[in-house]
Design a protein around this motif. Structure first.
Motif, mmCIF file in Angstrom:
data_model
loop_
_atom_site.group_PDB
_atom_site.id
_atom_site.type_symbol
_atom_site.label_atom_id
_atom_site.label_comp_id
_atom_site.label_asym_id
_atom_site.label_seq_id
_atom_site.Cartn_x
_atom_site.Cartn_y
_atom_site.Cartn_z
ATOM 1 N N ALA A 1 -19.276 33.051 -21.582
ATOM 2 C CA ALA A 1 -18.262 33.972 -21.370
ATOM 3 C C ALA A 1 -17.066 34.204 -22.285
ATOM 4 C CB ALA A 1 -17.669 33.885 -19.775
ATOM 5 N N THR A 2 -16.561 33.117 -22.890
ATOM 6 C CA THR A 2 -15.543 32.979 -23.595
ATOM 7 C C THR A 2 -15.465 33.116 -25.204
ATOM 8 O OG1 THR A 2 -15.515 30.774 -23.160
ATOM 9 C CG2 THR A 2 -13.993 32.023 -21.636
ATOM 10 N N ASN A 3 -16.907 33.521 -25.602
ATOM 11 C CA ASN A 3 -17.055 33.458 -27.097
ATOM 12 C C ASN A 3 -17.693 34.841 -27.369
ATOM 13 O OD1 ASN A 3 -16.728 32.925 -29.534
ATOM 14 N ND2 ASN A 3 -18.787 31.689 -29.556
ATOM 15 N N ARG A 4 -17.339 35.988 -26.689
ATOM 16 C CA ARG A 4 -18.120 37.223 -26.809
ATOM 17 C C ARG A 4 -17.494 38.071 -28.079
ATOM 18 N NH1 ARG A 4 -21.666 38.609 -22.149
ATOM 19 N NH2 ARG A 4 -22.288 36.525 -21.800
ATOM 20 N N HIS B 1 -20.298 26.515 -27.257
ATOM 21 C CA HIS B 1 -20.829 27.650 -27.888
ATOM 22 C C HIS B 1 -20.205 27.941 -29.166
ATOM 23 C CE1 HIS B 1 -21.915 31.912 -27.842
ATOM 24 N NE2 HIS B 1 -22.915 31.510 -27.039
ATOM 25 N N LYS B 2 -18.895 27.723 -29.277
ATOM 26 C CA LYS B 2 -18.068 27.925 -30.478
ATOM 27 C C LYS B 2 -18.594 26.982 -31.647
ATOM 28 C CE LYS B 2 -13.866 29.874 -28.518
ATOM 29 N NZ LYS B 2 -12.424 29.558 -28.539
ATOM 30 N N LEU B 3 -18.939 25.799 -30.891
ATOM 31 C CA LEU B 3 -19.603 24.726 -32.053
ATOM 32 C C LEU B 3 -20.653 24.922 -32.524
ATOM 33 C CD1 LEU B 3 -18.712 21.896 -33.355
ATOM 34 C CD2 LEU B 3 -20.047 20.969 -31.612
ATOM 35 N N ALA B 4 -21.708 25.506 -31.787
ATOM 36 C CA ALA B 4 -22.978 25.946 -32.555
ATOM 37 C C ALA B 4 -22.900 27.305 -33.360
ATOM 38 C CB ALA B 4 -23.787 25.983 -31.334
ATOM 39 N N THR B 5 -21.779 27.891 -32.904
ATOM 40 C CA THR B 5 -21.669 29.004 -33.738
ATOM 41 C C THR B 5 -20.901 28.793 -34.970
ATOM 42 O OG1 THR B 5 -21.375 30.380 -31.851
ATOM 43 C CG2 THR B 5 -20.635 31.586 -33.845
#
Ligand SMILES: Cc1cc2nc3c(=O)[nH]c(=O)nc-3n(C[C@H](O)[C@H](O)[C@H](O)COP(=O)(O)OP(=O)(O)OC[C@H]3O[C@@H](n4cnc5c(N)ncnc54)[C@H](O)[C@@H]3O)c2cc1C
Length: 495
Positions: free
Chosen positions: A17-20, A216-220
């Protein structure tokens, strides 16, 4: 999740929800046509394993000039990676019991020397992730500090004390670790334990290195760095439904998009791997299971200068981290939840990430206020804000399957992270990239992770992670019946 189109709507985690925003990779190449040329490396799955795999393959000198394509069934980090606790926490000495218990008693069946290597490997993963995040300058809410492992019963305290003594002795017998400073501290002083952990009924605790991150930010970030080389690309909403070998190439069928040809295919599909390998020993060795986590906004008593200082793993309780600014993320293992009586036997086996068990949700909502001393009342808008579920992948010996699939030339795998992938994946895939491109097993990767027919054979004595009764009585059947399938009619897609 194992079938397409997916017949249910997944829960949404705090991380998802916090990397949209525009900096994320949501919908990346969703509508694009697949490449028609033969690809050198096709990675299936874009969680932490698939993203780091793409990153490692595209580092200079590894596979220069070779093409890398990542096919993801949904969005990047839509699986366990985007739904986890964010804890990048190496095993402590307390894992020795699990690692050295015999396979037929549910342990990993390792010798003490092999177990020490696994513990040391995880310590190196944290160091490696730290170095990468800092070196690349990624803004992924990374924190490096210390985890406390809290013991509240005499039995667990005794076991930890035994493991500590074993660990100290074993380190002295390991030529690489002999004489080095132990990274874990252990205390059996109950007053000190309460004070240091802020848990009201703590009687002992350990403290050692740990990290946390926005997964989520790390994988991105890993994926974006791979794409930025011009050597790699990601295709979202591209579920692979079959893999067949023809004329020396892997031909992958992608639902709704046609085929793609590859010299090498690397499965980074974790919990969804057994569905692809139905009928093979891989499907027996890997067992999907579900877990739940929550994000809690702390009251003022645990904010600012009173915010937590450590991440946690608590006996008969959760694992828990704090984000830099948006509170605590905590999760509870399903077996613990079952043993605590907060989830039913039917809920132990659920095959989708749409379902949240009410009992666990309530327990997660109440945990902090019931257990942290002086937590106090929660104002509206404080407390549990978001609760979600995700699918993980257990293995017979608790260790991942890494390497080439026996009898399938050019088919590779990094899967089965047993709920502990953040502490393992970044280096597993680094060394797997080396194996794929040079045929050399790096000695930095524990031999005990190697995917082999012998391991499948050995694993047969392990008790089932999920019993047949739990699997068939479980809520998975609800999902299967929605799509008109049952487990016996799902066929292997890898031939
Ligand atoms: C609630 C919860 C809490 C957790 N907490 C922690 C923690 O704090 N610390 C820790 O170390 N670990 C934790 N874990 C485990 C950790 O998240 C996993 O070990 C790790 O994310 C696994 O990464 P992966 O890339 O192997 O799998 P995943 O992230 O699941 O990625 C697999 C990807 O493959 C895709 N896929 C599957 N099949 C196909 C197909 N046929 N075609 C194309 N794509 C496909 C999926 O869509 C998915 O995106 C937790 C997990 C959960 C669910």
């Amino acid at each position: 999740m194992s079938n397409w189109p997916q017949p249910f709507v997944s829960t949404v985690s705090h991380w998802q929800a916090t990397n949209r925003g525009r900096k994320s990779l949501y919908n990346h190449n969703k509508e694009a046509e697949l490449p028609t040329e033969v690809i050198d490396y096709v990675i299936v799955g874009a969680g932490m394993a698939g993203s780091t795999m793409a990153y490692h393959l595209t580092r200079p000198g590894i596979a220069d000039g070779k093409s890398v394509i990542v096919l993801e069934a949904k969005d990047l980090a839509s699986g366990a990676t985007g739904r986890n606790g964010g804890h990048c926490a190496p095993y402590s000495f307390g894992s020795l019991t699990l690692l050295t218990d015999p396979l037929n008693e549910g342990g990993a069946g390792l010798t003490i020397e092999e177990a020490i290597e696994v513990i040391d490997f995880e310590k190196r993963v944290l160091a490696y992730v730290t170095e990468t995040v800092e070196g690349e300058g990624w803004d992924v809410d990374f924190w490096k500090g210390e985890k406390v492992e809290v013991r509240i019963s005499e039995v667990a305290k005794k076991q930890m004390a035994n493991d500590y003594a074993k660990w100290i002795a074993a380190r002295e017998n390991n030529p690489r670790l002999k004489g080095t400073e132990p990274e874990w501290f252990w205390s059996e002083d109950a007053d000190e334990a309460k004070k240091a952990t802020r848990i009201h009924n703590a009687i002992a605790y350990s403290k050692g290195p740990a990290g946390s991150v926005h997964p989520h930010k790390l994988a991105t970030a890993y994926m974006k760095a791979a794409i930025a080389t011009g050597q790699a690309d990601l295709y979202s909403y591209s579920p692979v439904t079959s893999a067949t070998k023809s004329d020396g190439l892997w031909q992958l069928a992608v639902h709704g998009k046609g085929d793609i040809k590859a010299r090498n295919v690397i499965f980074c599909t974790n919990a969804h791997t057994p569905h692809l390998f139905e009928g093979s020993p891989i499907a027996e060795y890997l067992v999907p299971f579900q877990a739940q986590a929550a994000n809690v906004t702390p009251p003022l008593s645990f904010s600012g200068s009173k915010y937590l200082n450590n991440s946690y793993s608590i006996e008969d309780g959760p694992y828990l981290i704090f984000t830099p600014d948006s509170g605590i993320v905590l999760g509870l293992h399903h077996r613990t939840a079952h043993d605590l009586g907060v989830m039913t036997k039917q809920e132990l086996y659920v095959d989708d990430d749409a379902y949240v068990a009410e009992g666990i949700s309530k327990w997660l909502k109440d945990y902090c206020k019931n257990n942290f001393a002086e937590w106090g009342p929660e104002a509206p808008g404080e407390g549990a804000m978001r609760i979600w579920a995700g699918m993980l992948c257990a293995t017979k010996d608790t260790l991942p399957l890494v390497g080439e699939v026996p009898g399938k030339d050019g088919m590779w795998m990094a899967a089965g992270f047993h709920g502990h992938g953040m502490a393992r994946i970044a280096l597993v895939t680094k060394y797997l990239a080396k194996l794929i491109t040079t045929n050399e097993w790096d000695e930095g990767l524990p031999q005990t992770f190697k995917l082999s027919a012998e391991r499948f054979e050995r694993g047969k004595v392990a008790p089932p992670f999920i019993t047949e009764e739990e699997r068939h009585g479980g809520l998975a059947n609800k999902f299967m019946s929605v799509v008109g399938l049952n487990t016996s009619t799902v066929k292997s897609v890898v031939r």
